[in-house]
Each structure stands twice: as structure tokens, then as C-alpha cells.
Design a protein around this motif. Sequence first.
Motif, PDB file in Angstrom:
ATOM      1  N   UNK A   1     -18.100  64.121 -50.489  1.00  0.00           N
ATOM      2  CA  UNK A   1     -17.781  63.453 -49.228  1.00  0.00           C
ATOM      3  C   UNK A   1     -17.188  64.469 -48.269  1.00  0.00           C
ATOM      4  N   UNK A   2     -17.776  64.581 -47.100  1.00  0.00           N
ATOM      5  CA  UNK A   2     -17.258  65.468 -46.060  1.00  0.00           C
ATOM      6  C   UNK A   2     -16.605  64.597 -45.002  1.00  0.00           C
ATOM      7  N   UNK A   3     -15.310  64.773 -44.833  1.00  0.00           N
ATOM      8  CA  UNK A   3     -14.533  63.977 -43.885  1.00  0.00           C
ATOM      9  C   UNK A   3     -14.146  64.879 -42.730  1.00  0.00           C
ATOM     10  N   UNK A   4     -14.667  64.574 -41.562  1.00  0.00           N
ATOM     11  CA  UNK A   4     -14.550  65.470 -40.411  1.00  0.00           C
ATOM     12  C   UNK A   4     -13.887  64.761 -39.241  1.00  0.00           C
ATOM     13  N   UNK A   5     -13.078  65.517 -38.504  1.00  0.00           N
ATOM     14  CA  UNK A   5     -12.521  64.994 -37.265  1.00  0.00           C
ATOM     15  C   UNK A   5     -12.630  66.072 -36.186  1.00  0.00           C
ATOM     16  N   UNK A   6     -13.063  65.666 -35.000  1.00  0.00           N
ATOM     17  CA  UNK A   6     -13.154  66.615 -33.894  1.00  0.00           C
ATOM     18  C   UNK A   6     -11.794  66.757 -33.225  1.00  0.00           C
ATOM     19  N   UNK A   7     -11.676  67.769 -32.390  1.00  0.00           N
ATOM     20  CA  UNK A   7     -10.414  67.990 -31.682  1.00  0.00           C
ATOM     21  C   UNK A   7     -10.109  66.863 -30.692  1.00  0.00           C
ATOM     22  N   UNK A   8     -11.135  66.031 -30.404  1.00  0.00           N
ATOM     23  CA  UNK A   8     -10.949  64.869 -29.535  1.00  0.00           C
ATOM     24  C   UNK A   8     -10.756  63.588 -30.341  1.00  0.00           C
ATOM     25  N   UNK A   9     -10.449  63.764 -31.622  1.00  0.00           N
ATOM     26  CA  UNK A   9     -10.115  62.638 -32.506  1.00  0.00           C
ATOM     27  C   UNK A   9     -11.299  61.715 -32.822  1.00  0.00           C
ATOM     28  N   UNK A  10     -12.486  62.273 -32.863  1.00  0.00           N
ATOM     29  CA  UNK A  10     -13.652  61.502 -33.303  1.00  0.00           C
ATOM     30  C   UNK A  10     -13.859  61.764 -34.789  1.00  0.00           C
ATOM     31  N   UNK A  11     -13.810  60.714 -35.597  1.00  0.00           N
ATOM     32  CA  UNK A  11     -13.952  60.836 -37.048  1.00  0.00           C
ATOM     33  C   UNK A  11     -15.410  60.646 -37.459  1.00  0.00           C
ATOM     34  N   UNK A  12     -15.847  61.458 -38.416  1.00  0.00           N
ATOM     35  CA  UNK A  12     -17.180  61.309 -39.010  1.00  0.00           C
ATOM     36  C   UNK A  12     -17.097  61.486 -40.516  1.00  0.00           C
ATOM     37  N   UNK A  13     -17.954  60.762 -41.229  1.00  0.00           N
ATOM     38  CA  UNK A  13     -18.042  60.901 -42.684  1.00  0.00           C
ATOM     39  C   UNK A  13     -19.491  61.156 -43.065  1.00  0.00           C
ATOM     40  N   UNK A  14     -19.678  62.158 -43.932  1.00  0.00           N
ATOM     41  CA  UNK A  14     -21.009  62.483 -44.442  1.00  0.00           C
ATOM     42  C   UNK A  14     -20.945  62.448 -45.972  1.00  0.00           C
ATOM     43  N   UNK A  15     -21.876  61.733 -46.583  1.00  0.00           N
ATOM     44  CA  UNK A  15     -21.944  61.626 -48.035  1.00  0.00           C
ATOM     45  C   UNK A  15     -23.241  62.262 -48.527  1.00  0.00           C
ATOM     46  N   UNK A  16     -23.135  63.101 -49.552  1.00  0.00           N
ATOM     47  CA  UNK A  16     -24.328  63.639 -50.208  1.00  0.00           C
ATOM     48  C   UNK A  16     -24.185  63.338 -51.699  1.00  0.00           C
ATOM     49  N   UNK A  17     -25.251  62.810 -52.292  1.00  0.00           N
ATOM     50  CA  UNK A  17     -25.138  62.366 -53.687  1.00  0.00           C
ATOM     51  C   UNK A  17     -26.494  62.416 -54.390  1.00  0.00           C
ATOM     52  N   UNK A  18     -26.430  62.211 -55.688  1.00  0.00           N
ATOM     53  CA  UNK A  18     -27.643  62.093 -56.499  1.00  0.00           C
ATOM     54  C   UNK A  18     -28.572  63.284 -56.398  1.00  0.00           C
ATOM     55  N   UNK A  19     -29.859  62.998 -56.251  1.00  0.00           N
ATOM     56  CA  UNK A  19     -30.878  64.042 -56.213  1.00  0.00           C
ATOM     57  C   UNK A  19     -30.684  64.994 -55.040  1.00  0.00           C
ATOM     58  N   UNK A  20     -30.170  64.463 -53.938  1.00  0.00           N
ATOM     59  CA  UNK A  20     -29.961  65.336 -52.773  1.00  0.00           C
ATOM     60  C   UNK A  20     -28.873  66.372 -53.076  1.00  0.00           C
ATOM     61  N   UNK A  21     -27.821  65.957 -53.743  1.00  0.00           N
ATOM     62  CA  UNK A  21     -26.776  66.918 -54.110  1.00  0.00           C
ATOM     63  C   UNK A  21     -27.324  67.936 -55.105  1.00  0.00           C
ATOM     64  N   UNK A  22     -28.120  67.497 -56.069  1.00  0.00           N
ATOM     65  CA  UNK A  22     -28.722  68.409 -57.048  1.00  0.00           C
ATOM     66  C   UNK A  22     -29.587  69.443 -56.330  1.00  0.00           C
ATOM     67  N   UNK A  23     -30.305  69.000 -55.313  1.00  0.00           N
ATOM     68  CA  UNK A  23     -31.135  69.918 -54.530  1.00  0.00           C
ATOM     69  C   UNK A  23     -30.280  70.997 -53.867  1.00  0.00           C
ATOM     70  N   UNK A  24     -29.133  70.604 -53.324  1.00  0.00           N
ATOM     71  CA  UNK A  24     -28.244  71.585 -52.710  1.00  0.00           C
ATOM     72  C   UNK A  24     -27.620  72.503 -53.767  1.00  0.00           C
ATOM     73  N   UNK A  25     -27.355  71.957 -54.956  1.00  0.00           N
ATOM     74  CA  UNK A  25     -26.836  72.795 -56.040  1.00  0.00           C
ATOM     75  C   UNK A  25     -27.846  73.883 -56.391  1.00  0.00           C
ATOM     76  N   UNK A  26     -29.106  73.512 -56.489  1.00  0.00           N
ATOM     77  CA  UNK A  26     -30.155  74.487 -56.803  1.00  0.00           C
ATOM     78  C   UNK A  26     -30.300  75.522 -55.686  1.00  0.00           C
ATOM     79  N   UNK A  27     -30.200  75.053 -54.448  1.00  0.00           N
ATOM     80  CA  UNK A  27     -30.266  75.983 -53.324  1.00  0.00           C
ATOM     81  C   UNK A  27     -29.111  76.978 -53.373  1.00  0.00           C
ATOM     82  N   UNK A  28     -27.936  76.486 -53.734  1.00  0.00           N
ATOM     83  CA  UNK A  28     -26.794  77.405 -53.776  1.00  0.00           C
ATOM     84  C   UNK A  28     -26.956  78.425 -54.893  1.00  0.00           C
ATOM     85  N   UNK A  29     -27.449  78.005 -56.050  1.00  0.00           N
ATOM     86  CA  UNK A  29     -27.671  78.955 -57.152  1.00  0.00           C
ATOM     87  C   UNK A  29     -28.671  80.038 -56.735  1.00  0.00           C
ATOM     88  N   UNK A  30     -29.653  79.664 -55.939  1.00  0.00           N
ATOM     89  CA  UNK A  30     -30.595  80.668 -55.421  1.00  0.00           C
ATOM     90  C   UNK A  30     -29.878  81.663 -54.510  1.00  0.00           C
TER      91      UNK A  30
END
Length: 255
Positions: free
Chosen positions: A214-243
Motif C-alpha cells: 500500500x502506497x499512502x501519499x499526500x501532496x504538499x496541498x494536502x491531497x491524499x491518494x492511496x495506491x494498492x498493488x497486490x497478487x500477480x501484479x505485485x509478483x510481476x514487479x518483484x520479477x522486474x526488480x530482480x531483473x
Amino acid sequence: MLKNLLKEINILKINFFFLIIPIIRNHMQWNNKFIYPKSTRSIVQGSRHYSVNEENLPSVTTILKATESEEKKVKLAEWKNRVGHKQAEIISREATNRGSSMHDYLEKFLLGKLNLDLLGDNTREKMMADQIIENGLRDKLSEIWGCESTLYYPEKYAGTADCIGIYENKETIIDFKQSNKPKKDEWIDDYYLQCAAYSLAHNKVHGTNITQAAILLCTKDNIFQRFIVEGERLINYENQFLEKVEQFYSQRIAN
């Protein structure tokens, strides 16, 4: 007059938030089920490394920086030329300082070390952290395993995770981010890769099955955003990082 009124309203909101912090924290329990190693940081060949368990390992951010695409390098150079190199340095420095202060506040919150001495402190960084606590952590983070914890993948890399625990009933890597402007999902591959590196390391060393970040982000103007990466998509990023890890070490040998 309106500006002063809005400022007073913001101060009242922050004061109220400090009063309910103990209530929010009561729903988050610490579980020290894992022993995270101590580490020291150093600069090796101009990049950050971690000394952990008698290994000297490049940081996750060092690997990401060393293996970034030519397209990304060009875009960064274009931005610096557009705003001016001196102004670009100022913007980057301010963002780094703002992020450090925000992270410090969030760490104190997770550790239960915030106190009413900070009542009325309405600095931008604390207001940003309040947004993350209220919108990103409250009623979502139920169990904390660690914060600002050293994670490492033996013989490959190391880094520091902002928070690890049970988030919306799943084992999760949690990363806090600040930004000058709101982000789009397609702009934050590096954030996902960083979290993927941490989930890989945690699963490798501690035998867990972390399948969400979970990526929890806030801008300097106090705008909150949440990004979730999970399952196969996270595994894909894990493989990309190992590369990228393999690319990093290949580049090091070549140089």
C-alpha cells in the motif's frame, strides 16, 4: 480576513486530531513477531549501501537509480532545463526535507510517541502526515510488525521499509510518500518496484507471504491518494526488480 479564518479552522482541525490520536492508535496493535536486523548506512562509489549481517549491500533506491531507463533520464534532464538547474535543486531539496519531516511524524505516531506538546503545530509536513493517518491508516492498519525497519535480501540488496503489518486483513508492505502534485498510477512504477523489493526481502528472510503493498501519499496541498498493488501484479514487479538487481551487478562488473 477569510485567509485568517481558514487558518484558524485548520488549526482547530489539527488540535482535534491530536486529541483523537490515542483512540486511533488503540486500534493498531504491535506484534514484534519478527526480529529486524540493525544496520548502518554508508556511501560507496557515490551511492547508498547498508552494512547488515556482515554484508555490504546496495540500497533499493541505489539499484533503481542505477538501472533507470534512458527515457526517464531524458525526462529528468528536460525538467531541469525547463525550470533551471538551480531551481530544480531547490525543489528537490525542499521535497526531500518535507518527506523526512513527514516520515518522522508518522514514525512517532506508529511508535506511540506523539504527545500533546505538539498541539497546535500546523506545519505543512504534520498536516500531510495527518491526512495519511486519518485517510490511509485509520481503521485499516490493525497490526504493526515494524516501522523504519531494515529489510535485506542476502547477497543482493537492502533497504528500510516505512511500515510492515496487517493492512485490511492482509500481510502488507506500507510506504509513505509525499509529492508536489497528485500522481497517476502509470507514473509510479518506481514506487511499486521499491515495495516489491521489500516484499521479496521480507518473504525471503522471514518466511512470510506478503502479497500486497500500500502506497499512502499526500501532496504538499494536502491531497491524499492511496495506491494498492497486490497478487500477480505485485509478483510481476518483484520479477522486474530482480531483473534490475542482475542488471545492477552486471553494470558494476563491467565498470
